[in-house]
Structure formats: structure tokens, C-alpha cells
Write a protein that holds these residues in place. Structure first.
Motif, mmCIF file in Angstrom:
data_model
loop_
_atom_site.group_PDB
_atom_site.id
_atom_site.type_symbol
_atom_site.label_atom_id
_atom_site.label_comp_id
_atom_site.label_asym_id
_atom_site.label_seq_id
_atom_site.Cartn_x
_atom_site.Cartn_y
_atom_site.Cartn_z
ATOM 1 N N GLY A 164 43.694 -80.630 -16.638
ATOM 2 C CA GLY A 164 42.876 -80.552 -17.126
ATOM 3 C C GLY A 164 41.705 -78.711 -17.061
ATOM 4 N N ALA A 165 42.384 -77.702 -17.435
ATOM 5 C CA ALA A 165 42.360 -76.388 -16.873
ATOM 6 C C ALA A 165 41.664 -76.195 -17.635
ATOM 7 C CB ALA A 165 43.675 -75.467 -17.275
ATOM 8 N N THR A 166 40.757 -76.323 -18.537
ATOM 9 C CA THR A 166 39.919 -75.717 -19.763
ATOM 10 C C THR A 166 38.340 -76.217 -18.972
ATOM 11 O OG1 THR A 166 39.596 -76.872 -21.466
ATOM 12 C CG2 THR A 166 41.014 -75.323 -21.151
ATOM 13 N N GLY A 167 38.805 -77.174 -18.260
ATOM 14 C CA GLY A 167 36.920 -78.024 -18.083
ATOM 15 C C GLY A 167 36.428 -77.110 -17.195
ATOM 16 N N GLY A 168 35.138 -77.996 -15.821
ATOM 17 C CA GLY A 168 34.528 -77.169 -15.233
ATOM 18 C C GLY A 168 35.671 -77.024 -14.027
ATOM 19 N N VAL A 169 36.223 -78.281 -13.225
ATOM 20 C CA VAL A 169 36.877 -78.564 -12.307
ATOM 21 C C VAL A 169 37.834 -77.131 -12.608
ATOM 22 C CG1 VAL A 169 37.768 -79.715 -9.691
ATOM 23 C CG2 VAL A 169 35.679 -80.791 -11.766
ATOM 24 N N GLY A 208 43.915 -79.957 -23.157
ATOM 25 C CA GLY A 208 44.986 -80.322 -24.235
ATOM 26 C C GLY A 208 44.437 -78.976 -24.928
ATOM 27 N N THR A 253 33.406 -78.711 -5.988
ATOM 28 C CA THR A 253 35.121 -79.217 -6.050
ATOM 29 C C THR A 253 35.958 -78.899 -5.979
ATOM 30 O OG1 THR A 253 33.286 -81.267 -7.424
ATOM 31 C CG2 THR A 253 35.796 -81.578 -7.096
ATOM 32 N N ILE A 273 39.829 -85.966 -3.147
ATOM 33 C CA ILE A 273 38.272 -85.448 -2.888
ATOM 34 C C ILE A 273 36.861 -85.634 -3.702
ATOM 35 C CG2 ILE A 273 37.022 -83.531 -3.731
ATOM 36 C CD1 ILE A 273 39.984 -82.652 -2.396
ATOM 37 N N ALA A 306 41.474 -88.833 -17.383
ATOM 38 C CA ALA A 306 42.685 -89.720 -18.084
ATOM 39 C C ALA A 306 42.687 -91.567 -17.659
ATOM 40 C CB ALA A 306 43.437 -88.932 -18.603
ATOM 41 N N VAL A 323 34.660 -79.199 -24.639
ATOM 42 C CA VAL A 323 33.935 -78.871 -24.076
ATOM 43 C C VAL A 323 35.196 -77.911 -23.114
ATOM 44 C CG1 VAL A 323 31.940 -77.804 -22.148
ATOM 45 C CG2 VAL A 323 31.718 -79.485 -23.736
ATOM 46 N N THR A 336 42.048 -82.814 -12.071
ATOM 47 C CA THR A 336 41.343 -83.501 -12.638
ATOM 48 C C THR A 336 41.563 -84.701 -13.045
ATOM 49 O OG1 THR A 336 40.929 -81.920 -14.237
ATOM 50 C CG2 THR A 336 40.769 -81.308 -12.286
ATOM 51 N N VAL A 337 42.022 -85.079 -13.232
ATOM 52 C CA VAL A 337 41.992 -86.324 -14.973
ATOM 53 C C VAL A 337 43.338 -87.611 -14.504
ATOM 54 C CG1 VAL A 337 42.576 -84.414 -16.521
ATOM 55 C CG2 VAL A 337 44.379 -85.326 -15.862
ATOM 56 N N ARG A 341 49.096 -81.153 -22.356
ATOM 57 C CA ARG A 341 49.499 -82.564 -21.657
ATOM 58 C C ARG A 341 50.687 -83.577 -22.333
ATOM 59 N NH1 ARG A 341 43.131 -84.447 -23.959
ATOM 60 N NH2 ARG A 341 42.352 -82.666 -23.280
ATOM 61 N N LEU A 366 38.526 -88.747 -13.325
ATOM 62 C CA LEU A 366 39.705 -90.056 -13.497
ATOM 63 C C LEU A 366 39.578 -89.778 -15.500
ATOM 64 C CD1 LEU A 366 36.677 -90.378 -14.405
ATOM 65 C CD2 LEU A 366 36.552 -91.767 -11.967
HETATM 66 P P1 NDP Z 1 34.823 -81.705 -17.892
HETATM 67 O O1 NDP Z 1 34.690 -82.382 -19.020
HETATM 68 O O2 NDP Z 1 34.616 -80.313 -17.558
HETATM 69 O O3 NDP Z 1 36.969 -81.276 -17.544
HETATM 70 C C1 NDP Z 1 37.733 -81.981 -18.075
HETATM 71 C C2 NDP Z 1 38.519 -81.487 -18.956
HETATM 72 O O4 NDP Z 1 39.799 -82.265 -18.339
HETATM 73 C C3 NDP Z 1 39.087 -81.727 -19.909
HETATM 74 O O5 NDP Z 1 37.689 -80.265 -20.154
HETATM 75 C C4 NDP Z 1 40.202 -81.095 -20.646
HETATM 76 O O6 NDP Z 1 41.017 -80.514 -20.113
HETATM 77 C C5 NDP Z 1 40.982 -82.637 -20.344
HETATM 78 N N1 NDP Z 1 41.141 -83.453 -20.943
HETATM 79 C C6 NDP Z 1 39.569 -84.382 -21.352
HETATM 80 N N2 NDP Z 1 40.254 -85.776 -21.589
HETATM 81 C C7 NDP Z 1 41.420 -85.957 -21.439
HETATM 82 C C8 NDP Z 1 42.305 -86.616 -21.195
HETATM 83 N N3 NDP Z 1 42.485 -88.143 -22.030
HETATM 84 N N4 NDP Z 1 43.491 -86.763 -20.967
HETATM 85 C C9 NDP Z 1 44.107 -85.154 -20.058
HETATM 86 N N5 NDP Z 1 43.138 -84.171 -19.969
HETATM 87 C C10 NDP Z 1 41.655 -84.535 -20.498
HETATM 88 O O7 NDP Z 1 35.161 -82.400 -16.386
HETATM 89 P P2 NDP Z 1 34.810 -81.623 -15.185
HETATM 90 O O8 NDP Z 1 35.307 -80.844 -14.844
HETATM 91 O O9 NDP Z 1 33.099 -81.720 -14.542
HETATM 92 O O10 NDP Z 1 35.032 -82.775 -14.121
HETATM 93 C C11 NDP Z 1 36.459 -83.432 -13.866
HETATM 94 C C12 NDP Z 1 36.989 -84.914 -13.895
HETATM 95 O O11 NDP Z 1 36.199 -84.549 -12.029
HETATM 96 C C13 NDP Z 1 35.636 -85.809 -13.802
HETATM 97 O O12 NDP Z 1 36.636 -86.862 -14.276
HETATM 98 C C14 NDP Z 1 34.773 -85.400 -12.799
HETATM 99 O O13 NDP Z 1 34.417 -87.117 -12.570
HETATM 100 C C15 NDP Z 1 35.912 -85.655 -12.278
HETATM 101 N N6 NDP Z 1 35.451 -84.674 -10.548
HETATM 102 C C16 NDP Z 1 34.733 -85.393 -9.587
HETATM 103 C C17 NDP Z 1 34.384 -85.000 -7.977
HETATM 104 C C18 NDP Z 1 34.221 -86.142 -6.889
HETATM 105 O O14 NDP Z 1 34.112 -85.423 -5.614
HETATM 106 N N7 NDP Z 1 35.351 -86.640 -6.947
HETATM 107 C C19 NDP Z 1 33.361 -83.759 -8.206
HETATM 108 C C20 NDP Z 1 33.198 -83.416 -9.872
HETATM 109 C C21 NDP Z 1 34.005 -83.946 -10.968
HETATM 110 P P3 NDP Z 1 41.571 -80.012 -21.950
HETATM 111 O O15 NDP Z 1 41.290 -79.539 -22.598
HETATM 112 O O16 NDP Z 1 41.904 -78.120 -20.524
HETATM 113 O O17 NDP Z 1 43.214 -80.537 -21.106
#
Ligand code: NDP
Length: 332
Positions: free
Chosen positions: A158-163, A183, A134, A271, A250, A321, A224-225, A202, A248
Motif C-alpha cells: 500500500g506504498a502510496t497510501g498514508g501509512v 497498485g 502508525t 500494530i 485487502a 488516494v 498495510t493491506v 500488487r 486490512l
Molecule cells: P490509505 O487508504 O491511505 O492507504 C491504503 C493503500 O492500500 C492504498 O492507497 C493502496 O495503495 C492500497 N490498497 C487499497 N486497496 C487495496 C487492495 N484491495 N489490495 C491491496 N492494496 C490496496 O489508508 P491508510 O494508510 O490510512 O491505512 C492503511 C491501512 O492501515 C488501513 O487498513 C487502516 O485501517 C490501517 N491502519 C491501522 C492502524 C492501526 O493502528 N492498526 C492505524 C492506521 C491505519 P497502492 O495503490 O499504492 O497499492
């Protein structure tokens, strides 16, 4: 082997959703031309929703989550795939309406299967997983819309998240100057190590005003949020910039006017990785294995077995995570 382990989600007659590791047989698996022994799957946010029985992801029970997997072909009735071939699968209906990768074996339609690109193995492919795939599409969308590294900074949320972490790493490798929103301040040093030139909390995206435009701060973004942060990013993109939106966490409501599109020519690029057309799918994997190849620091890669999944699922739903989680579904 007659039976093998899988992570099964069940819903009771009273509507309670539960998960447990169960033994399945090959006869239990859904129809498809290709049987794959899974070496690795991974944990994505959508998998956590599926494990909770979220109706937007799972329509019938029992269910086996896991929207991606990599391993070897065991049986194939398709001339395109032979036993022993290393392959990967992401998206389509895997782990959604079709049982997914949290199982030692998966059976899938032949057209879902992608040959392991040279330069990647099963582990490397699932460190990327759906998240990395993605992220690659988000980067490609920015490039497609003319966002080049010589323009101003781009943003990743969502920089520490997977995407987020893979998008940050690829963009930095390609020479973009990336501002990373997270965050998790305890990970700011690591985000800089991965390539961020700036880390933001954030709150940097917390503007609650209803002004149609905010001061232009970035030329592009991988968001990603969703939710209010996405609206504030779109309002802060400079003339002819682009936001690739995929998530989504957030929120699914984006309070926006049309003015960023009309007055600044901003592009909002959606995407959808699950239904990515095959040509583009193969091209993304070729790039991920080749000129976009990035290695995440080991602190950002965690491996769990099926029994370790519930704790990790709770953590990803709570936004706690960091990085990517590999899932090993083999028998112990
Ligand atoms: P992760 O949970 O690994 O990453 C999401 C990150 O977003 C968290 O690590 C955190 O990062 C941040 N976050 C979490 N909660 C909140 C909040 N309430 N407000 C703001 N930031 C927040 O998820 P993925 O990386 O797997 O997926 C990210 C998003 O992308 C998801 O919504 C997922 O459904 C979507 N996705 C969509 C795809 C598509 O094809 N459209 C495919 C893959 C994923 P930090 O603490 O660094 O801020």
C-alpha cells in the motif's frame, strides 16, 4: 464565536447514513478537560469507514469523525495544559466513540493530549497524522525485532497510501533498501523519489497456492493491506525476519499455516496505534519530529475543507488516494 462548523454523520430510523457540514456549539461537544481549536485534522482510512457509519468504528449517532487533530489549547481544567499551547491528539477514542477532529473545536481528556514536539507545527504533525504515527510504530517494531539496514530488502505494501508512504520514507532515510508494492503504476517514479529501490505491482503478492512457505524474498515488511497479500508476505520472509502488520484494506482473513513461524522463526508484529502506551507515543512523536523527520513531495499532500471531504472519502475507500490528505475544519 457561538457556533462553529463540523462534519456530522447521521443515521436515519431506516438505517440510512448521511453526512453534512453542520453548525455546533461548544455545549454540544463531549466531556473532557481540554478544549482545542483544530488547525488541521487528516483523512485516514478509518475516518472514511467512520463517515460511512461502519459499526466497527462508530457505535452511536450523530457522530463527528476525525481520528487525529492538531491545534491550540483554548480552555483547560487540567494543570498539564494551558491556553495557547500547541498540541496534537491521535487515536484513543478520538473520532471513534468520542467526537473527532472534523470540527473547528474538539474537547478531549487531558491524558490524550500530546505537546507539539519541537520541530513540528500543526500542519507538519497532521501530514503525518495517525498514518505517520502508525508508520513510525511499524518501523520501530522492525528495529525491535533485529531488522537492520545491512540485511536484505524490506517490503512496504500500500506504498502510496498514508501509512505506506511514510513508512517507505522513514525506512529509506534510515538506510533500508525498500521494495514498494503499489497498485498505482503512475506513481512508481514518485515512490522511487521517496526512496524505493524497487517498485512492484500488487500481482507480485498474488500467489494463490497453499504451500506453507514461498521462496524467501525479504527480511522484513510493513504491511498495510492484510488479507491474502499478508499471508504471502509472511510465507516469503527469510529466516528470523519480521512483518509489522497494521491494515486490512485487502481483507481481514489471513490464510496461513504455522510453518513460517516454526521453520523460519518469522515474527508477525501487530500494530495498534490507537492504544499505544503514552511513553511509546511520546517517543514516536519525538522521532517523527527529529531523527526520522521526512518531508513528503507536495504532490503527495492534498488539503481539503469540510465540504471537500465527501469526494475524498469516496476516493480513499476506492483505494485511489495517493499520499496524505489534510483537513482544515475552520469556518470560511
Ligand atoms: P490509505 O487508504 O491511505 O492507504 C491504503 C493503500 O492500500 C492504498 O492507497 C493502496 O495503495 C492500497 N490498497 C487499497 N486497496 C487495496 C487492495 N484491495 N489490495 C491491496 N492494496 C490496496 O489508508 P491508510 O494508510 O490510512 O491505512 C492503511 C491501512 O492501515 C488501513 O487498513 C487502516 O485501517 C490501517 N491502519 C491501522 C492502524 C492501526 O493502528 N492498526 C492505524 C492506521 C491505519 P497502492 O495503490 O499504492 O497499492
Amino acid at each position: 464565536m457561538t457556533t462553529f462548523p463540523a462534519f456530522v454523520v447521521r443515521k436515519s430510523s431506516t438505517g440510512d447514513v448521511s453526512v453534512q457540514v453542520e453548525q455546533l456549539s461548544r455545549d454540544d461537544l463531549p466531556a473532557g478537560e481540554v478544549l482545542i481549536e483544530v488547525a488541521y485534522s487528516s483523512l485516514n482510512y478509518k475516518d472514511a469507514l467512520a463517515s460511512r457509519g461502519h459499526p466497527g468504528v462508530v457505535q452511536s449517532f450523530p457522530h463527528v469523525p476525525g481520528i487525529d487533530c492538531a491545534g491550540r489549547v483554548v480552555e483547560s481544567s487540567s494543570p498539564d495544559w494551558q491556553p495557547g499551547q500547541e498540541v496534537l491528539v491521535t487515536g484513543y477514542e478520538l473520532g471513534a466513540s468520542h467526537w473527532g477532529g472534523y470540527s473547528q473545536f474538539v474537547r478531549v481528556p487531558a491524558e490524550w493530549v500530546v505537546a507539539m514536539p519541537p520541530g513540528l507545527d500543526a500542519r507538519g504533525a497532521m501530514i503525518y497524522g495517525t498514518a505517520g504515527f502508525t508508520a513510525a510504530q511499524c518501523v520501530a517494531a522492525l528495529q525491535h525485532h533485529g531488522i537492520t539496514p545491512d540485511r536484505r530488502e524490506v517490503l512496504v505494501t500500500g506504498a502510496t497510501g498514508g501509512v505506506g508512504i511514510v513508512a517507505l520514507a522513514i525506512l529509506a532515510k534510515l538506510g533500508y533498501r525498500v521494495s514498494a508494492v503499489s497498485g498505482k503504476p503512475e506513481f512508481y517514479d514518485l515512490l522511487r523519489k521517496v526512496g524505493a529501490v524497487e517498485t512492484l505491482s500488487r500481482e507480485a503478492l498474488a500467489d494463490e497456492s497453499d504451500r506453507p512457505l514461498l521462496k524467501a524474498r525479504w527480511v522484513g515488511a510493513v504491511d498495510t493491506v492484510g488479507g491474502r497479500p499478508l499471508a504471502n508476505i509472511v510465507r516469503s520472509i527469510e529466516h528470523r525476519g519480521c512483518v509489522a502488520a497494521c491494515g486490512l484494506v485487502a481483507g481481514d482473513q489471513v490464510p496461513l499455516t504455522v510453518y513460517p513461524f516454526l521453520l523460519r522463526g518469522v515474527t508477525l508484529a501487530g500494530i495498534d496505534s490507537a492504544k499505544c502506551p503514552r511513553d511509546s507515543r511520546l517517543e514516536m512523536w519525538r522521532r517523527l519530529a527529529g531523527e526520522w523527520r521526512v518531508e513528503l513531495p507536495e504532490e503527495l499532500v492534498t488539503t481539503v475543507d469540510l465540504k471537500g471531504l465527501p469526494e475524498r472519502i469516496e476516493a480513499i475507500l476506492a483505494g485511489k488516494v495517493a499520499g496524505r490528505t489534510l483537513v482544515v475544519p475552520r469556518a470560511e
